[in-house]
Write an enzyme that holds these catalytic residues in place. Structure first.
Site, PDB file in Angstrom:
ATOM      1  N   ARG A 167      -7.454   8.032   3.551  1.00 11.09           N
ATOM      2  CA  ARG A 167      -8.378   7.502   2.818  1.00 11.09           C
ATOM      3  C   ARG A 167      -9.568   8.315   3.036  1.00 11.09           C
ATOM      4  O   ARG A 167     -10.650   7.985   2.808  1.00 11.09           O
ATOM      5  CB  ARG A 167      -8.519   6.218   2.857  1.00 11.09           C
ATOM      6  CG  ARG A 167      -7.272   5.374   2.199  1.00 11.09           C
ATOM      7  CD  ARG A 167      -6.879   5.841   0.668  1.00 11.09           C
ATOM      8  NE  ARG A 167      -5.406   5.188   0.298  1.00 11.09           N
ATOM      9  CZ  ARG A 167      -4.259   5.793   0.652  1.00 11.09           C
ATOM     10  NH1 ARG A 167      -4.155   6.924   1.104  1.00 11.09           N
ATOM     11  NH2 ARG A 167      -3.375   4.987   0.131  1.00 11.09           N
ATOM     12  N   CYS A 214      -8.259  -1.348  -4.534  1.00  8.84           N
ATOM     13  CA  CYS A 214      -8.086  -1.758  -3.084  1.00  8.84           C
ATOM     14  C   CYS A 214      -9.366  -2.093  -2.579  1.00  8.84           C
ATOM     15  O   CYS A 214     -10.048  -0.975  -2.375  1.00  8.84           O
ATOM     16  CB  CYS A 214      -7.094  -1.243  -2.150  1.00  8.84           C
ATOM     17  SG  CYS A 214      -5.392  -1.433  -2.733  1.00  8.84           S
TER      18      CYS A 214
END
Length: 302
Positions: A167, A214
């Site tokens: 990420r 998320c």
């Protein structure tokens, strides 16, 4: 219009985010490097598909840049100078190209490497900047060249030039991913579709309301084990917790959803509840505009 032809309007940013939250700002729609250079003459932020983003109810004072025109177009033809019999390197794909449409187009061409990103509602530039992905794959699986624009100019890099990982791309904040070349494997439409369906099936338990995605990255425990952020939030008994019109989704604890009329303040309050109740340092996956110092570092890491 700006002096280089960029369209400039003052608009509510909520309309550009998947959460549907955010106040007003001056929005620049830029379709060329010349227009980007002009937009970057004053403090700015770059706004792509608006996922993984929570914008203040007061908006932001900086210019907000959106990629449009040629920087939102794609050329998926193989570049003969860079491609091999086993690997396709495409022409330029603009940072403003919607990722879901790109993934579907690659499937129809039988080109593999990005099907693991199916269902991510961003644009190419932002998805590269944060290395968006799922447990089935991420953006850096399919990148050959990345064009980055900064106030100092434009440069091209490869993944090997960047300190990228889970990420994160290693590209600094407010450096704009204007275009990329994709690196893809030859497959078949049927095989790529099967992998997309497997990845999509794993997402069936995710909420359908407006959401940034998320909220937290999956943390790593002191012993080195990576654990599910959603599982930790569920074990803390937080599913269904509500502040105003923002809700920790009953379907999946790592999603905060907008029930209709939620504010950024509601979402920030829920993020704080999670950080206080989960007994593991948790790092935000959301980007906050502006940054909230109380949420910017993992709880317990100070």
């Amino acid at each position: 219009m700006s002096r280089t032809g960029a369209r400039v309007e003052r608009l509510p940013l909520a309309r550009f985010t998947t959460l549907g939250v955010g106040g007003e700002a001056e929005v620049w729609f830029t379709g060329s490097h010349e227009q980007l250079a002009e937009a970057m003459e004053q403090p700015y932020r770059i706004l792509g598909g608006g996922s993984n983003l929570v914008i203040s109810d007061q908006g932001v004072p900086e210019r907000v840049i959106r990629l449009s025109g040629p920087l939102a177009e794609r050329d998926l033809n193989p570049d003969p100078a860079l491609s091999t019999p086993d690997e396709i390197v495409t022409g330029w794909v603009g940072g403003g190209v919607p990722l879901p449409g790109l993934v579907r187009a690659l499937q129809k061409l039988g080109l593999s490497n990005l099907e693991g990103t199916v269902g991510i509602p961003g644009q190419v530039g932002g998805s590269v900047w944060m290395n968006a992905g799922t447990r089935f794959g991420e953006m850096f699986d399919g990148l050959h060249t990345i064009e980055i624009v900064t106030p100092q100019g434009t440069r091209q890099v490869t993944p090997a030039d960047l300190d990228w990982g889970y990420r994160r791309s290693g590209i600094p904040l407010n450096h704009i991913v204007s275009r990329v070349r994709l690196k893809l494997r030859l497959s078949t439409p049927e095989a790529v579709l099967a992998r997309m369906e497997a990845a999509d099936q794993a997402r069936k338990g995710q909420p359908k309301n407006k959401t940034p995605g998320c909220a937290f990255k999956n943390p790593t425990l002191p012993g080195g084990e990576k654990v599910s952020a959603g599982k930790l939030i569920d074990e803390a008994g937080l599913k269904g917790t509500r502040v105003g019109n923002a809700l920790i989704a009953p379907e999946h604890g790592n999603f905060i959803v907008n029930l209709g009329g939620a504010t950024a303040a509601d979402v920030h309050a829920l993020l704080r509840v999670i950080r206080e109740r989960v007994g593991v340092p948790m790092e935000l996956e959301y980007e906050l505009w502006p940054t909230d110092p109380g949420l910017s570092a993992p709880a317990g890491s100070e």
